[in-house]
Design an enzyme around this catalytic site. Structure first.
Site, mmCIF file in Angstrom:
data_model
loop_
_atom_site.group_PDB
_atom_site.id
_atom_site.type_symbol
_atom_site.label_atom_id
_atom_site.label_comp_id
_atom_site.label_asym_id
_atom_site.label_seq_id
_atom_site.Cartn_x
_atom_site.Cartn_y
_atom_site.Cartn_z
ATOM 1 N NE ARG A 1 11.864 12.961 7.663
ATOM 2 C CZ ARG A 1 11.774 13.743 8.708
ATOM 3 N NH1 ARG A 1 12.841 14.270 9.241
ATOM 4 N NH2 ARG A 1 10.605 13.998 9.247
ATOM 5 C CB SER B 1 14.904 21.118 10.692
ATOM 6 O OG SER B 1 15.030 21.405 9.324
ATOM 7 C CG HIS C 1 15.064 20.729 3.836
ATOM 8 N ND1 HIS C 1 15.546 21.226 5.038
ATOM 9 C CD2 HIS C 1 13.885 20.128 4.131
ATOM 10 C CE1 HIS C 1 14.676 20.947 5.996
ATOM 11 N NE2 HIS C 1 13.663 20.272 5.468
ATOM 12 C CE LYS D 1 6.412 24.915 15.855
ATOM 13 N NZ LYS D 1 6.748 24.006 14.758
#
Length: 156
Positions: free
Chosen positions: A91, A129, A18, A42
């Site tokens: 990615r 993450s 990031h 969440k």
């Protein structure tokens, strides 16, 4: 008119991938707002306040980076802060497929906001993450995966 970009995400936790993305994008924009999307359904590893503080530590002294939180649609938050660009990292091909669909829907919702994609730098594309959280769950060492400013928040 200022070139303002929004880099949205959960950032739970913020990773070196990031950080690299933001630093590489800084020359393209006058401001980059790293914005933590709040999803009350969440339960995260880090509290939203800790995420915000840890990211602020990563970019301490960097005038072009702003840290914030937001709820709701990303394009609505773009309008609120005057951002005409959404910054996203890719990615792999799977990310491209997912991000392309989001970008196309965002254009329907707000045609004035463009998505800009940067490819992950070689050597960082394996970091996510989710993987960091999994390594932490089993007491693994994540020092190579997250910025130094984030580590104290993970040690709590």
């Amino acid at each position: 008119m200022k070139r303002i970009a929004l880099f949205p995400g959960s950032f739970d936790p913020f990773t070196k991938a990031h950080e690299d993305l933001v630093r590489r994008a800084l020359p393209l924009f006058d401001e980059i707002h790293v914005a933590i999307g709040i999803n009350s359904a969440k339960q995260g590893l880090l509290s939203v306040d800790d995420r915000e503080a840890s990211i602020a530590g990563v970019f301490a002294g960097e005038d072009g980076v702003k840290i914030a939180t937001f709820k709701g649609l990303t394009v609505d938050y773009c309008k609120e802060i005057g951002a005409r660009f959404i910054l996203r990292g890719l990615r792999n091909g799977k990310d491209l497929e997912f991000e392309q669909a989001i970008a196309q829907n965002n254009l329907i919702l707000n045609p004035d906001v463009e998505s800009y994609f940067l490819l992950s730098r070689s050597g960082l594309s394996h970091i996510s993450s989710t993987i960091v959280r999994e390594i932490l769950r089993y007491n693994g060492d994540v020092t190579a995966l997250v910025p130094d400013a984030v580590l104290p928040f993970l040690e709590r």
